[in-house]
Design an enzyme around this catalytic site. Structure first.
Site, short mmCIF file in Angstrom:
data_model
loop_
_atom_site.label_atom_id
_atom_site.label_comp_id
_atom_site.label_asym_id
_atom_site.label_seq_id
_atom_site.Cartn_x
_atom_site.Cartn_y
_atom_site.Cartn_z
N LEU A 169 124.85 29.12 8.33
CA LEU A 169 125.78 30.21 8.49
C LEU A 169 124.69 31.46 8.73
O LEU A 169 125.14 32.42 9.27
CB LEU A 169 126.75 30.37 7.37
CG LEU A 169 127.77 29.50 7.45
CD1 LEU A 169 128.69 29.96 6.05
CD2 LEU A 169 128.60 29.61 8.73
N GLY A 170 123.66 31.64 7.97
CA GLY A 170 122.88 32.62 7.86
C GLY A 170 122.03 32.49 7.12
O GLY A 170 121.82 31.83 6.14
N GLY A 226 119.18 35.33 4.63
CA GLY A 226 119.03 36.92 4.42
C GLY A 226 117.98 36.61 3.03
O GLY A 226 117.12 35.79 3.03
N GLY A 227 117.78 38.02 2.77
CA GLY A 227 116.69 38.08 1.73
C GLY A 227 116.98 37.22 0.53
O GLY A 227 115.88 37.10 -0.30
N PHE A 228 118.14 36.92 0.23
CA PHE A 228 118.31 36.07 -0.95
C PHE A 228 118.32 34.67 -0.83
O PHE A 228 118.38 33.57 -1.87
CB PHE A 228 119.63 36.63 -1.74
CG PHE A 228 119.33 38.08 -2.21
CD1 PHE A 228 118.65 38.33 -3.35
CD2 PHE A 228 119.98 39.09 -1.51
CE1 PHE A 228 118.58 39.59 -3.66
CE2 PHE A 228 119.92 40.32 -1.71
CZ PHE A 228 119.03 40.69 -2.90
N GLY A 229 118.47 34.00 0.42
CA GLY A 229 118.12 32.85 0.76
C GLY A 229 119.04 32.51 1.85
O GLY A 229 119.77 33.03 2.62
N LYS A 247 125.26 29.21 -1.07
CA LYS A 247 124.07 29.95 -0.95
C LYS A 247 123.11 29.48 -1.75
O LYS A 247 123.14 29.10 -2.88
CB LYS A 247 124.50 31.32 -1.26
CG LYS A 247 123.39 32.33 -1.30
CD LYS A 247 123.96 33.80 -1.33
CE LYS A 247 123.17 34.71 -0.42
NZ LYS A 247 123.52 35.63 -0.22
N ASP A 266 125.00 46.48 -3.42
CA ASP A 266 124.62 46.11 -2.21
C ASP A 266 125.87 46.05 -1.10
O ASP A 266 126.04 45.14 -0.46
CB ASP A 266 123.95 44.76 -2.03
CG ASP A 266 123.06 44.67 -1.00
OD1 ASP A 266 122.43 45.89 -0.21
OD2 ASP A 266 122.46 43.42 -0.71
#
Ligand SMILES: *[C@@H]1O[C@H](CO)[C@@H](O)[C@H](O)[C@H]1NC(C)=O
Ligand SMILES: *[C@@H]1O[C@H](CO)[C@@H](O)[C@H](O)[C@H]1NC(C)=O
Ligand SMILES: *[C@@H]1O[C@H](CO)[C@@H](O)[C@H](O)[C@H]1NC(C)=O
Ligand SMILES: *[C@@H]1O[C@H](CO)[C@@H](O)[C@H](O)[C@H]1NC(C)=O
Ligand SMILES: *[C@@H]1O[C@H](CO)[C@@H](O)[C@H](O)[C@H]1NC(C)=O
Length: 673
Positions: free
Chosen positions: A351-352, A354-357, A374, A470
């Site tokens: 799905l996407g 990012g900085g966290f995984g 995630k 965030d």
């Protein structure tokens, strides 16, 4: 009056005469017929009525879909009726099957509460035996249920409102010579059943015989019973079947029924559909000669494969579980389930990232629940316990404007967080870079209010103060009804009410970080409010808080821009042109001002989320601020100051999050995702 009476009389006569002639015959079942089907029952393409397939613990019903008038008046006598049908039971495991077929007369075509297994789709544990059921059935039962006093696992019984048969007999038939012959219900062989009720004498006769035998003269089961308290004036006739933990395919090949007749119309056996090939068992000798040796080879080979497979799976699905986690209980999910839910974490389901995984879409196999998984990598064991406990405690929060956390799983070097899947994705993709789909003002203001409610819940309404840390458009997800839901609590750290916030390093996203946060590294509810202010501006303006023009390397600060427009008295020029012109100018202006107020450089001057919510809902009026008020007290509105702070910040703590080799500008532009 007289005329009305006459009409009623005429109508009754009509009904009566129509009931008298009712009969129907099915030599095989056409795809579109007057048969109403429920549960796992189907009509196969070659015309077999298949009540169940081999799915376990299911019911299947098939009823003639028109009601049948069994009595001429509600309290009258039940008319004679007669039915005959041909059935076959094909077990998956020879001689073992659940749970048989019943011919049923019931008040409706659904039997909605009926249970599978030994209840045969007729009753359930509470309704069994209750005279208000009004169910009459002939069971062809293939399992012995001692609770219903079944005589064996191969019997025929007459059931009245209960599975404890009024009378039953071992399955079999009386031939012309007067000999009794056993019949095995489970045998994949078609057999014929006849059921006759004689209205005047109240006699119920049940007969059965192998296919192509005549109707036996002597009944298999017979009783004398007045059915007038059981059968209502209008009832439905059909079949019910159920599977338990062992299953079988239950078939009806042909069926006829007649009311007010001694005999149902005869079936034309030559026209009945054929059972399909797998029904004929292979001959034993052939099986012994070739079957057993080849099966042994296959068995040995497959056990080797199986052992390898199991060993590989063990490795593949290995998880880490420490003692302290057992206390967290049901929030722990199995990696195996997640693996299957996401079809092995396929790139296609990504799905996407990012900085966290990386975030994957999945569907839980048992519940069909759509999830987003995630994958966060964690290298050290340090702080892991706190982190996981925290996530689990956050998972207990429930608010319509938060993305629900369903659980987590931990493997070596990897933490998996499982959230409910939000079908409409994150808000940012509706805002920036001339999106394909955009939101109108009504939708945007709804999302703003949703996010404010969610954040208020985190700050003030839950048992602990939770700082999100965030807040930004890409962390706001839209559910199926386009409600805004705050997601990604991966960063949030909770602390008890009243206790001092203990924080060590700055986390968050550039452009949403309050100035005092970057200076002191302390996150507070006021730093969340700052980020929320930036969020308000980006939703209304459709621009990111910080944009770097690629050619000129110039920095665009949304906050300064909006503030500047306000200063010049044309704040509405900030509105996203994609939003259309249908909006309430007063409302937009108010929200922009709240956004600016939240972005005040002095945390004490920012409103609390409670106040913000009051402004947004119109419960409190925003006092008449002028641009001067803000700039006199706040000094944040200087481009260079802001950017140099951000650059410093980027160089220090946030850099860890931009793992790919992207440039500063790219990272800034991507908003930190
Ligand atoms: C049985 O039928 C149901 C409903 O038609 C279907 O969902 C299921 O997959 C079938 N099971 C088997 C083993 O074919
Ligand atoms: C049993 O069936 C009755 C209706 O026949 C229904 O009211 C009841 O809820 C059912 N009980 C269970 C346990 O399903
Ligand atoms: C029989 O069923 C009716 C209606 O569902 C219910 O009111 C009644 O209590 C039941 N009787 C018994 C003995 O369970
Ligand atoms: C028929 O079945 C019953 C019960 O299963 C058994 O006692 C009897 O011996 C069987 N009769 C024949 C002729 O196989
Ligand atoms: C069945 O009903 C039809 C009229 O619908 C009638 O003509 C026919 O005789 C009936 N057959 C039997 C066997 O009752």
């Amino acid at each position: 009056m007289f005329f009305k009476l006459l009409t009623i009389l005429f109508f009754n006569l009509l009904m009566k005469s129509s009931s008298e002639t009712l009969n129907f015959t099915y030599n095989g079942f056409p795809q579109r017929s007057d048969i109403s089907i429920q549960g796992i029952a189907t009509v196969t393409p070659n015309g077999l009525l298949r009540l169940t397939n081999t799915t376990v613990q299911q019911t299947g019903h098939a009823f003639y879909d028109k009601s049948i008038r069994f009595k001429n008046s509600p309290n009258g006598r039940v008319s004679s009726f007669s039915t005959t049908f041909v059935f076959a039971i094909h077990p998956r495991i020879p001689r073992l099957s659940g749970h048989g077929i019943a011919f049923v007369i019931a008040p409706n075509t659904r039997l909605p509460y009926a249970a599978p297994s030994q209840y045969m789709g007729l009753f359930n544990i509470t309704s069994n035996g209750n005279y208000t059921n009004h169910v009459f059935a002939i069971e062809l039962d293939t399992i012995r249920s001692t609770e219903f006093n079944d005589i064996n696992d191969n019997h025929v019984g007459i059931d009245i409102n209960s599975l404890t048969s009024v009378k039953s007999s071992v399955a079999g038939w009386w031939d012309k010579e007067g000999q009794f012959n056993n019949l095995t219900l489970i045998g994949s062989k078609p057999m014929q059943v006849w059921i006759d009720y004689n209205g005047p004498t109240h006699t119920i006769n049940v007969m059965m015989a192998p296919l192509n035998e005549e109707k036996p003269k002597k009944p298999l089961v017979a009783i004398v019973r007045d059915l007038s308290s059981v059968i209502l004036q209008d009832m439905f006739v059909g079949f019910s079947s159920a599977t338990g933990s062992v299953s079988a395919e239950h078939y009806v090949l042909g069926w006829s029924f007649a009311i007010n007749r001694r005999e149902a119309p005869p079936l034309d056996l030559s026209k009945l559909p054929k059972l399909l090939p797998p029904f004929h068992p292979t001959r034993i000798s052939y099986f012994c000669k070739f079957g057993i040796p080849s099966i042994s080879i296959v068995l040995i080979f497959s056990s080797i494969v199986l052992v390898c497979f199991i060993a590989r799976r063990r490795r593949m699905f290995a998880e880490e579980l420490d003692d302290w986690e057992t206390a967290l209980g049901k929030n722990r999910l199995r990696f195996k389930d997640l693996y299957y839910a996401t079809r092995g974490f396929k790139e296609k389901d990504l799905l996407g990232s990012g900085g966290f995984g990386r975030v994957y879409k999945g569907v839980m196999l048992e519940t069909n629940l759509e999830i987003a998984v995630k994958k966060v990598s964690h290298d050290s064991r340090q702080g892991l316990k706190e982190f996981v406990s925290e996530i689990v405690s956050i998972g207990r929060m429930s608010h319509p404007n938060l993305v629900p956390l369903l659980g987590y799983c931990r493997r070596r070097g990897e933490l998996l967080l499982v959230y409910e899947y939000m079908p409409n994705g994150s808000l940012d993709k509706y805002l920036y870079n001339t999106p394909e789909v955009t939101l109108n003002w009504k939708q945007r203001s709804k999302v703003i209010l949703d996010v404010a409610s969610g954040l208020f819940y985190l700050h003030e309404d839950w048992e602990q103060v939770v700082i999100h840390r965030d807040v930004k458009a890409s962390n706001v997800l839209l559910d199926g009804e386009l409600n805004g839901r705050l997601g990604d609590f991966g960063l949030a750290r909770s602390y008890d009410h009243g206790a001092d916030p203990q924080t060590t390093n700055v986390v968050g996203t550039l452009g949403y970080l309050a100035p005092e946060h970057t200076r002191t590294g302390r996150a507070t509810t006021a730093t969340d409010v700052f980020a929320f202010g930036a969020f308000l501006l980006e939703v209304v303006c459709g621009r990111r808080p910080i944009e770097i023009q690629h050619e000129s390397d110039e920095v665009f600060l949304l906050l300064d821009w909006v503030f500047g427009l306000w200063n010049r008295g044309n704040i509405l020029d900030a509105v996203d042109p994609n939003m259309g012109s249908e909006y309430n100018q007063k409302e937009v202006e108010m929200i922009l001002k709240v956004g600016l107020l939240c972005s005040h450089s002095d945390p004490r001057a920012r409103p609390s989320m409670r106040q913000v919510l009051n402004y947004l809902r119109g419960d409190a009026k925003l006092s008449d601020l002028s641009p001067l008020d803000l700039s006199r007290n706040g000094v944040m509105f200087g481009v260079q100051d802001g950017f140099s702070e951000l650059r410093k910040l980027y160089a220090s703590s946030v850099s860890k999050r931009f793992t790919s080799g992207s440039s500063i500008a790219d990272s800034l532009l991507s908003g930190g995702r």
